[in-house]
Write a protein that holds these residues in place. Structure first.
Motif, PDB file in Angstrom:
ATOM      1  N   ARG A 115       0.857  -1.183   0.000  1.00 19.84           N
ATOM      2  CA  ARG A 115       0.000   0.000   0.000  1.00 19.84           C
ATOM      3  C   ARG A 115       0.895   1.235   0.000  1.00 19.84           C
ATOM      4  O   ARG A 115       1.703   1.413   0.900  1.00 19.84           O
ATOM      5  N   GLY A 145     -13.420  -2.160  -3.962  1.00 16.86           N
ATOM      6  CA  GLY A 145     -12.572  -2.240  -5.140  1.00 16.86           C
ATOM      7  C   GLY A 145     -11.479  -3.272  -5.092  1.00 16.86           C
ATOM      8  O   GLY A 145     -10.736  -3.428  -6.063  1.00 16.86           O
ATOM      9  N   VAL A 146     -11.350  -3.994  -3.986  1.00 16.57           N
ATOM     10  CA  VAL A 146     -10.405  -5.109  -3.899  1.00 16.57           C
ATOM     11  C   VAL A 146     -11.153  -6.438  -3.992  1.00 16.57           C
ATOM     12  O   VAL A 146     -10.887  -7.265  -4.867  1.00 16.57           O
ATOM     13  N   CYS A 173     -13.105   3.685  -4.957  1.00 14.46           N
ATOM     14  CA  CYS A 173     -11.995   2.771  -5.237  1.00 14.46           C
ATOM     15  C   CYS A 173     -12.232   2.059  -6.559  1.00 14.46           C
ATOM     16  O   CYS A 173     -13.373   1.775  -6.941  1.00 14.46           O
ATOM     17  N   THR A 174     -11.127   1.791  -7.239  1.00 13.95           N
ATOM     18  CA  THR A 174     -11.181   1.161  -8.554  1.00 13.95           C
ATOM     19  C   THR A 174     -10.140   0.060  -8.603  1.00 13.95           C
ATOM     20  O   THR A 174      -8.944   0.325  -8.424  1.00 13.95           O
ATOM     21  N   GLY A 175     -10.568  -1.163  -8.814  1.00 17.56           N
ATOM     22  CA  GLY A 175      -9.645  -2.289  -8.813  1.00 17.56           C
ATOM     23  C   GLY A 175      -9.742  -3.127 -10.064  1.00 17.56           C
ATOM     24  O   GLY A 175     -10.808  -3.199 -10.701  1.00 17.56           O
ATOM     25  N   VAL A 189      -4.946  -8.395  -7.127  1.00 18.04           N
ATOM     26  CA  VAL A 189      -5.719  -7.227  -7.562  1.00 18.04           C
ATOM     27  C   VAL A 189      -4.878  -5.978  -7.315  1.00 18.04           C
ATOM     28  O   VAL A 189      -4.203  -5.867  -6.288  1.00 18.04           O
ATOM     29  N   VAL A 190      -4.925  -5.044  -8.268  1.00 17.73           N
ATOM     30  CA  VAL A 190      -4.371  -3.716  -8.039  1.00 17.73           C
ATOM     31  C   VAL A 190      -5.535  -2.740  -7.942  1.00 17.73           C
ATOM     32  O   VAL A 190      -6.483  -2.806  -8.724  1.00 17.73           O
ATOM     33  N   ASP A 191      -5.469  -1.860  -6.954  1.00 14.86           N
ATOM     34  CA  ASP A 191      -6.580  -0.957  -6.658  1.00 14.86           C
ATOM     35  C   ASP A 191      -6.042   0.457  -6.459  1.00 14.86           C
ATOM     36  O   ASP A 191      -4.964   0.647  -5.878  1.00 14.86           O
ATOM     37  N   SER A 193      -7.460   3.952  -4.716  1.00 15.16           N
ATOM     38  CA  SER A 193      -8.536   4.397  -3.836  1.00 15.16           C
ATOM     39  C   SER A 193      -8.248   5.796  -3.302  1.00 15.16           C
ATOM     40  O   SER A 193      -7.095   6.226  -3.226  1.00 15.16           O
ATOM     41  N   VAL A 207      -6.695   2.012 -14.551  1.00 16.99           N
ATOM     42  CA  VAL A 207      -6.271   0.893 -13.714  1.00 16.99           C
ATOM     43  C   VAL A 207      -6.291  -0.409 -14.514  1.00 16.99           C
ATOM     44  O   VAL A 207      -5.389  -1.254 -14.376  1.00 16.99           O
TER      45      VAL A 207
END
Length: 437
Positions: A115, A145-146, A173-175, A189-191, A193, A207
């Motif tokens: 993080r 988003g995760v 958040c966007t994952g 997963v890449v997120d 936020s 993303v």
């Protein structure tokens, strides 16, 4: 005023606060069973339904105990994602810091491993329990988003009150999932936020693109390692008679002699030098190579023995097949498509033709070319256990299918007609099945 999902997305570009209020009305109405001003987006509605079935409380922020630092470090060392951190940092962090975002990288279980980003946003994330070692799986903290991209197997943006738990609704958040380019297995997963005001619809495409760059980097690393192994193995193979091949530690083939090329060989979990029995090749001798193994097939006959096959579909996000016999056991993690196919073959022990499987998967019996191509890939690691014409497990195989506790969690991503039916009907053909207690 009535709104559609597209209307809310457009509104979010112009007025984030107003879009958040509309989504709050949609969420409150959906959770109370009242008429909503608009339905939630399909990916969000499906997630809400899953987490409601799973017992997540929208009004209570429940957190699982975070992993200890030693376990976090172990998972980081074991994760293929460690190889793509430079790509993720270069592509995301500079923009994320300016835009008041943080970058989060999680494993397939939804556990946060890395993080980084804006210090002020990191401090806000700490207050939400969005920290290294935390479990942000959908079944623990609801739509996010995760955890939601892990289950949906697609990039997902979760904005404001699209989060299921109320305390997360001031967040966006966007994952995007990252898969192993060799076999399609989910590896994490890449997120991205941040606070509500930082929301922008273009973040989803950004993303997703970075996740694809990470997968391309992994593919390049894999090919480079096979080239190195091939350079070592080629002189050895050229002097051998009979069937032999060089594979890396995961069974991917670098070079062969005396036999058709096969992309991958299923290896036991603890392969050691000496003699062993491999599903596709039969009796073999194994010698170590730098970065892999030299495997030589022998001609000794193999007696027909009963083999035990356990298909584990009990986890909503990860599926595997474990094969056990007199010579030991090995486990192979399954892609989403292979999990569907093997689950259907376990449910229909009498077998399925290519046309029947095409109807099972796509509702179209004409799509046999796709089915045959996928079954050809499955037979690369289960060749000694599967028959064809029709496709089925061999009679000497004892097959057990492990199902999730909630039938609706059987391959929750799948839209295959036969899987949808299997979620609400008993297993046919007397297939041994077991659900966790």
């Amino acid at each position: 005023m009535a709104h559609s999902a597209k209307d809310v997305s457009r509104l979010a570009v112009l007025d984030v606060a107003q879009a958040a209020r509309v989504l709050s009305e949609i969420r409150d109405a959906a959770l109370s069973g009242q008429r909503a001003p608009a339905p939630p987006r399909p990916v969000i509605g499906a997630s809400w339904e899953r987490v409601r079935r799973g017992g997540v409380d929208p009004d209570h922020d429940v957190r699982a105990d975070p992993l200890g630092q030693e376990e976090i470090e172990r998972r980081r060392r074991d994760s293929p994602l460690r190889h793509v951190l430079p790509v993720l940092r270069e592509s995301l962090l500079a923009v994320a810091d300016v835009a008041q975002h943080i970058m989060v990288v999680a494993d397939p279980d939804g556990r946060v491993l890395w993080r980084e980003g804006s210090p002020s946003v990191l401090r806000r994330a700490d207050g939400m329990g969005f920290e290294p070692g935390a479990d942000w799986g959908e079944g623990v903290v609801g739509t996010n988003g995760v955890g939601t991209p892990v289950v949906a197997r697609r990039p997902v943006q979760v904005f404001a009150s699209e989060h299921f738990v109320r305390s997360h609704t001031s967040w966006t958040c966007t994952g995007a999932p990252i898969t192993d380019p060799r076999d399609g297995r989910l590896i994490g997963v890449v997120d991205v936020s941040g606070p509500l005001r930082t929301m922008h619809p273009a973040t989803l495409a950004w993303v997703e693109t970075v996740a694809k760059l990470a997968e391309a980097h992994l593919r390049e690393l894999h090919l480079t390692s096979l080239d190195r192994l091939r350079a070592v193995a080629a002189p050895l193979l050229s002097g051998l008679g009979g069937r032999a091949l060089a594979v890396d530690r995961d069974g991917w083939t670098a070079a062969v002699t005396g036999m058709p090329y096969t992309g991958r060989v299923a290896l036991p979990g603890a392969l050691e030098p000496g003699r062993c029995l491999l599903p596709v090749l039969g009796p073999c001798s194994v010698e170590p190579l730098p970065g892999g193994w030299l495997i030589r097939a022998t001609d000794a006959p193999v007696p027909e023995r009963t083999t035990r096959v356990v298909l584990d579909m009990g986890h909503p996000r990860r599926w595997s097949v474990t094969v056990s016999g007199d010579t030991g056991s090995w486990t192979h993690e399954l892609s989403a498509r292979h999990a569907e196919l093997l689950c259907l073959l376990a449910l229909h022990r009498a077998g399925r033709s290519a046309a029947a499987l095409a109807a099972d998967l796509f509702g179209d019996p004409a799509r046999t070319v796709t089915v045959r191509a996928e079954m050809s890939r499955v037979r690369r690691y289960l060749g000694a256990i599967l028959e064809h014409r029709p496709y089925r497990f061999r009679d000497t195989a004892e097959v057990e299918l492990l199902l999730p506790r909630n039938p609706q969690d059987l391959l929750p991503h799948s839209l295959a007609p036969a899987v949808v039916r299997a979620r609400s009907t008993p297993a046919p053909d007397g297939t041994p099945t077991r659900r966790p207690r």
